[in-house]
Enzyme design. Structure first.
Site, mmCIF file in Angstrom:
data_model
loop_
_atom_site.group_PDB
_atom_site.id
_atom_site.type_symbol
_atom_site.label_atom_id
_atom_site.label_comp_id
_atom_site.label_asym_id
_atom_site.label_seq_id
_atom_site.Cartn_x
_atom_site.Cartn_y
_atom_site.Cartn_z
ATOM 1 N N GLY A 185 21.229 28.896 -23.453
ATOM 2 C CA GLY A 185 22.091 29.895 -24.073
ATOM 3 C C GLY A 185 23.120 30.505 -23.157
ATOM 4 O O GLY A 185 23.557 31.638 -23.379
ATOM 5 N N SER A 198 26.323 29.773 -22.728
ATOM 6 C CA SER A 198 27.617 30.029 -23.372
ATOM 7 C C SER A 198 27.530 31.216 -24.312
ATOM 8 O O SER A 198 28.478 32.006 -24.425
ATOM 9 C CB SER A 198 28.100 28.785 -24.133
ATOM 10 O OG SER A 198 27.264 28.496 -25.239
ATOM 11 N N ASP A 242 21.556 31.615 -30.685
ATOM 12 C CA ASP A 242 21.731 31.963 -29.275
ATOM 13 C C ASP A 242 22.453 33.295 -29.112
ATOM 14 O O ASP A 242 22.048 34.140 -28.304
ATOM 15 C CB ASP A 242 22.495 30.861 -28.540
ATOM 16 C CG ASP A 242 21.663 29.606 -28.336
ATOM 17 O OD1 ASP A 242 20.596 29.496 -28.977
ATOM 18 O OD2 ASP A 242 22.077 28.737 -27.558
#
Length: 398
Positions: free
Chosen positions: A146, A148, A206
């Site tokens: 996660g 990004s 995310d």
């Protein structure tokens, strides 16, 4: 004019249970990982907006009049009315930033997401003032943790704050603060748009974990935060074996089509593990009994076997499980499998010597290993002086 120096952080994530089964409508549990991305925000040179991402080698600066002129070309509707950034908008940003069409390197996508979020947010809420933004992460990129989304959540919180769309809740003399539920919802919606720029069609899990932290239940597109979950110690291990999520997902689907009578019960069992684990996690804060940990360890063991049956195991992950088992610890893969990362539960009575010995043995296999926690808090505002020495060192060097 923005006059304060502050920092924002957001956690990474791991999938606790439900990998691959979630694609077929089963329950998955995603938990916040206490390896975080940090964004430092401080006043910049008048008429300039700067961003530095030392982890991916980005250092860019633009004149605000140029950004304002570009903004008219990409301004869209509100997030609820326009769920996807349009192709023409992104093409204009690529041209402006000198990014080749189709470029997918992390530095290109990170720059594109920054420009899109900056201009789209300022079009709706007012100009982004002259600020310097520096982003640094404890999370490795491309490992399914996660990274990004944590970046997008930090950007969304910082940009919305400096534009006045959300408050600056940190009071003088305090080290941390969090936003209201309504403000977190707005942060999450803009972080999702940043994720769309980077990934095209993300699930939204995310960025939701990065925003709210703790643990989330995900099923058939519905995301539900779990209430009052414990913080659990884990070892996170990156085998450094590259894998293609797309190929692994396709392989699972092929196996299900070939052997439905065999594979569907496996998926049902994974679904049951996710739901049983949710019940245990929600019971632990009110009744923190040591008896919960052997149950969680059995869930790890059973699910790891199921994931091997689905065909997403790998010799590196088998080795990870063997090494930790030699120290009486229980592990499973997290994410797509086929290499990538694994997690190892560390019950409260695990001795520091046992943890250190396990880490040394894992590193001897060529793996990268962190001792960290899951169930961490979501996006948080910090005074810069309250950050760890490691983070302050990075910020001072940039």
């Amino acid at each position: 004019m923005w006059a304060r120096e502050l920092a924002v952080s957001a956690p990474g994530k791991v999938i606790l249970h439900g990998e691959h089964a979630v694609v077929l409508g089963k329950v998955a549990l995603a938990v916040a990982l206490d390896l975080r991305t940090f964004l430092r925000l401080r006043p910049g040179a008048e008429g300039r907006l700067s961003v530095s991402l030392p982890g991916v080698g980005v250092r860019r600066s633009w004149d605000t009049p140029d950004l304002r002129a570009l903004r008219g070309r990409i301004a869209g509707k509100s997030p609820g009315e326009e769920p996807l950034p349009r192709g023409k908008q992104l093409d204009a940003l690529r041209e402006f930033a000198g990014i080749a069409a189709g470029a997918s390197a992390p530095e290109s996508l990170a720059t594109l997401a920054f420009l899109y979020m900056c201009l789209a947010i300022s079009a709706k809420y007012g100009d982004v003032p002259s600020v310097d933004i520096l982003v640094w992460s404890e999370l490795p990129t491309g490992a399914g943790l996660g990274s990004s989304a944590a970046y997008a959540v930090c950007l969304a919180a910082a940009l919305l704050m400096v534009c006045g769309a959300i408050s600056c809740p940190l009071q003088e003399g305090k080290s941390t603060a969090r936003w209201t539920e309504e403000e977190l919802t707005l942060i999450n919606s803009w972080a999702f748009r940043g994720e769309q720029v980077i990934h095209g069609n993300p699930s939204g899990v995310d960025n939701a974990v990065g925003t709210w932290g703790g643990a989330l239940r995900y099923q058939a597109g519905k995301i539900t935060p779990l209430k009052r979950v414990p913080t659990l110690r884990i070892l996170l291990t990156n085998t450094k074996v590259p894998r293609s999520t797309k190929i692994l997902v396709a392989g699972v689907k092929e196996k299900i089509l070939k052997f439905p009578a065999i594979m569907n019960p496996v998926l049902d069992s994974i679904d049951a593990i996710s739901q049983e684990c949710q019940s245990v996690l929600e019971a632990m804060p009110a009744n923190p009994s040591p008896e919960h940990y052997p149950v969680l360890e059995e869930f790890f063991d059973i699910n790891q076997h199921h994931l091997n049956v689905l065909g997403v195991g790998h010799p590196s992950l088998d080795r990870l499980c063997q090494v930790t088992a030699s120290h009486s610890l229980h592990s499973k893969l997290t994410g797509a499998g086929g290499g990538g990362c694994g997690i190892t539960l560390l019950p409260p009575d695990t001795s520091p010597a046992a943890v250190e010995a396990a880490k040394q043995d894992l590193c001897a296999c060529g793996f990268e290993c962190w001792e960290t926690k899951i169930g961490a808090p979501g996006v948080t505002l910090h005074s810069c002086s309250s950050l760890s020495a490691q983070v302050l060192h990075v910020f001072s060097q940039s």
